[in-house]
Design a protein around this motif. Structure first.
Motif, PDB file in Angstrom:
ATOM      1  N   UNK A  22       3.584  -2.220 -14.666  1.00 51.56           N
ATOM      2  CA  UNK A  22       3.713  -2.815 -13.322  1.00 51.56           C
ATOM      3  C   UNK A  22       2.841  -2.093 -12.309  1.00 51.56           C
ATOM      4  N   UNK A  23       2.786  -0.772 -12.392  1.00 52.51           N
ATOM      5  CA  UNK A  23       1.921  -0.019 -11.484  1.00 52.51           C
ATOM      6  C   UNK A  23       0.459  -0.380 -11.721  1.00 52.51           C
ATOM      7  N   UNK A  24       0.065  -0.519 -12.983  1.00 48.60           N
ATOM      8  CA  UNK A  24      -1.317  -0.905 -13.296  1.00 48.60           C
ATOM      9  C   UNK A  24      -1.643  -2.270 -12.702  1.00 48.60           C
ATOM     10  N   UNK A  25      -0.736  -3.236 -12.876  1.00 53.36           N
ATOM     11  CA  UNK A  25      -0.966  -4.591 -12.345  1.00 53.36           C
ATOM     12  C   UNK A  25      -1.154  -4.563 -10.830  1.00 53.36           C
ATOM     13  N   UNK A  26      -0.426  -3.724 -10.154  1.00 58.11           N
ATOM     14  CA  UNK A  26      -0.550  -3.636  -8.698  1.00 58.11           C
ATOM     15  C   UNK A  26      -1.788  -2.852  -8.279  1.00 58.11           C
ATOM     16  N   UNK A  27      -1.992  -1.693  -8.871  1.00 62.25           N
ATOM     17  CA  UNK A  27      -3.075  -0.813  -8.430  1.00 62.25           C
ATOM     18  C   UNK A  27      -4.455  -1.268  -8.867  1.00 62.25           C
ATOM     19  N   UNK A  28      -4.552  -2.122  -9.870  1.00 64.74           N
ATOM     20  CA  UNK A  28      -5.868  -2.626 -10.287  1.00 64.74           C
ATOM     21  C   UNK A  28      -6.528  -3.420  -9.164  1.00 64.74           C
ATOM     22  N   UNK A  29      -5.725  -3.901  -8.225  1.00 62.06           N
ATOM     23  CA  UNK A  29      -6.245  -4.697  -7.114  1.00 62.06           C
ATOM     24  C   UNK A  29      -6.897  -3.839  -6.032  1.00 62.06           C
ATOM     25  N   UNK A  30      -6.661  -2.536  -6.073  1.00 58.21           N
ATOM     26  CA  UNK A  30      -7.271  -1.613  -5.112  1.00 58.21           C
ATOM     27  C   UNK A  30      -8.569  -1.086  -5.717  1.00 58.21           C
ATOM     28  N   UNK A  31      -9.672  -1.693  -5.325  1.00 51.01           N
ATOM     29  CA  UNK A  31     -10.974  -1.346  -5.918  1.00 51.01           C
ATOM     30  C   UNK A  31     -11.415   0.072  -5.577  1.00 51.01           C
ATOM     31  N   UNK A  32     -10.932   0.628  -4.490  1.00 49.13           N
ATOM     32  CA  UNK A  32     -11.401   1.946  -4.072  1.00 49.13           C
ATOM     33  C   UNK A  32     -10.767   3.073  -4.889  1.00 49.13           C
ATOM     34  N   UNK A  33      -9.459   3.199  -4.845  1.00 47.42           N
ATOM     35  CA  UNK A  33      -8.806   4.339  -5.505  1.00 47.42           C
ATOM     36  C   UNK A  33      -7.655   3.928  -6.417  1.00 47.42           C
ATOM     37  N   UNK A  34      -7.466   2.650  -6.620  1.00 48.42           N
ATOM     38  CA  UNK A  34      -6.323   2.172  -7.391  1.00 48.42           C
ATOM     39  C   UNK A  34      -6.198   2.771  -8.769  1.00 48.42           C
ATOM     40  N   UNK A  35      -7.273   2.782  -9.535  1.00 49.29           N
ATOM     41  CA  UNK A  35      -7.187   3.295 -10.898  1.00 49.29           C
ATOM     42  C   UNK A  35      -6.978   4.808 -10.918  1.00 49.29           C
ATOM     43  N   UNK A  36      -7.553   5.512  -9.977  1.00 51.22           N
ATOM     44  CA  UNK A  36      -7.324   6.956  -9.906  1.00 51.22           C
ATOM     45  C   UNK A  36      -5.849   7.234  -9.620  1.00 51.22           C
ATOM     46  N   UNK A  37      -5.291   6.526  -8.668  1.00 54.51           N
ATOM     47  CA  UNK A  37      -3.870   6.682  -8.352  1.00 54.51           C
ATOM     48  C   UNK A  37      -3.029   6.323  -9.570  1.00 54.51           C
ATOM     49  N   UNK A  38      -3.392   5.256 -10.251  1.00 58.44           N
ATOM     50  CA  UNK A  38      -2.628   4.843 -11.430  1.00 58.44           C
ATOM     51  C   UNK A  38      -2.631   5.933 -12.500  1.00 58.44           C
ATOM     52  N   UNK A  39      -3.803   6.464 -12.805  1.00 61.43           N
ATOM     53  CA  UNK A  39      -3.871   7.516 -13.827  1.00 61.43           C
ATOM     54  C   UNK A  39      -3.090   8.749 -13.407  1.00 61.43           C
ATOM     55  N   UNK A  40      -3.367   9.262 -12.208  1.00 60.36           N
ATOM     56  CA  UNK A  40      -2.789  10.543 -11.786  1.00 60.36           C
ATOM     57  C   UNK A  40      -1.310  10.470 -11.425  1.00 60.36           C
ATOM     58  N   UNK A  41      -0.891   9.377 -10.792  1.00 55.02           N
ATOM     59  CA  UNK A  41       0.481   9.294 -10.292  1.00 55.02           C
ATOM     60  C   UNK A  41       1.427   8.507 -11.193  1.00 55.02           C
ATOM     61  N   UNK A  42       0.902   7.738 -12.111  1.00 54.64           N
ATOM     62  CA  UNK A  42       1.754   6.886 -12.935  1.00 54.64           C
ATOM     63  C   UNK A  42       1.564   7.134 -14.429  1.00 54.64           C
ATOM     64  N   UNK A  43       0.398   6.834 -14.953  1.00 54.33           N
ATOM     65  CA  UNK A  43       0.183   6.900 -16.395  1.00 54.33           C
ATOM     66  C   UNK A  43       0.333   8.315 -16.944  1.00 54.33           C
ATOM     67  N   UNK A  44      -0.406   9.273 -16.402  1.00 54.81           N
ATOM     68  CA  UNK A  44      -0.366  10.638 -16.935  1.00 54.81           C
ATOM     69  C   UNK A  44       1.043  11.235 -16.954  1.00 54.81           C
ATOM     70  N   UNK A  45       1.803  11.181 -15.849  1.00 57.14           N
ATOM     71  CA  UNK A  45       3.154  11.765 -15.900  1.00 57.14           C
ATOM     72  C   UNK A  45       4.078  11.071 -16.907  1.00 57.14           C
ATOM     73  N   UNK A  46       3.996   9.749 -16.985  1.00 59.22           N
ATOM     74  CA  UNK A  46       4.856   9.036 -17.935  1.00 59.22           C
ATOM     75  C   UNK A  46       4.452   9.336 -19.384  1.00 59.22           C
ATOM     76  N   UNK A  47       3.158   9.399 -19.656  1.00 63.04           N
ATOM     77  CA  UNK A  47       2.723   9.720 -21.013  1.00 63.04           C
ATOM     78  C   UNK A  47       3.132  11.138 -21.412  1.00 63.04           C
ATOM     79  N   UNK A  48       3.045  12.072 -20.464  1.00 63.11           N
ATOM     80  CA  UNK A  48       3.492  13.442 -20.768  1.00 63.11           C
ATOM     81  C   UNK A  48       4.957  13.447 -21.166  1.00 63.11           C
TER      82      UNK A  48
END
Length: 181
Positions: free
Chosen positions: A101-127
């Motif tokens: 869900x975070x990816x679906x939302x943040x992909x729409x932010x062309x400037x920093x969306x993917x960086x925010x997704x990786x650092x604030x969502x994906x990385x912590x959950x994967x850890x």
């Protein structure tokens, strides 16, 4: 927001003041910008903000088609845990749904969306998911599912009066608030 051709046409259409000439303008009309076009309010119909279409219809589709092919980890050692039947683990389903869900939302932010997704969502959950000691997939191996590594968190029943505080419960409905008076 960009205007459609019809909305631009509405802006370019002459007003009743234009038909009578500039002397006919009164102070009750909208302020005029360059070329006699009204300033301030835009004329025309406003379109409702459309909800963007999801790229992936389900969390399973997201994990299968995007996340699993993207994430590359050494699963042979004891540093990461993974389960090919991740969907059998409720915590994994919850966490991966949050990541999707975070990816679906943040992909729409062309400037920093993917960086925010990786650092604030994906990385912590994967850890948390892939932690071989405390993660929900810790009993599994990359090639097979195993029973849960740990039992659910133990619970004791709480005194129901504890939850009466408005800060610890849902707001009362209209019928509940009139019953107490």
């Amino acid at each position: 927001m960009s205007l459609t051709d019809d909305e631009w046409a509405d802006l370019d259409a002459p007003s009743s003041a234009d038909a009578s000439g500039p002397a006919a303008a009164t102070s009750t009309e909208e302020p005029q910008g360059r070329g006699g076009k009204p300033r301030g309010k835009k004329r025309g119909k406003r379109k409702k903000k459309e909800t963007p279409q999801l790229v992936f219809a389900t969390v399973n589709e997201f994990v299968t088609d995007y996340l699993a092919p993207t994430i590359r980890r050494n699963l042979e050692g004891k540093e990461h845990a993974w389960c090919p039947s991740w969907w059998r683990h409720p915590e994994a389903v919850q966490r991966l749904t949050a990541v999707w869900r975070a990816w679906e939302s943040l992909r729409l932010d062309a400037a920093v969306g993917m960086s925010v997704w990786w650092l604030q969502h994906c990385d912590p959950h994967l850890r948390a998911l892939m932690d071989p000691n405390t993660g929900p997939l810790a009993a599994c191996r990359p090639t097979k599912h195993s029973a849960y590594a740990y039992a659910p968190l133990p619970l004791e029943a709480a005194d129901p009066s504890l939850w009466l505080s408005p800060s610890l419960s849902a707001a009362p409905t209209a019928s509940e608030s009139t019953e107490s008076t």
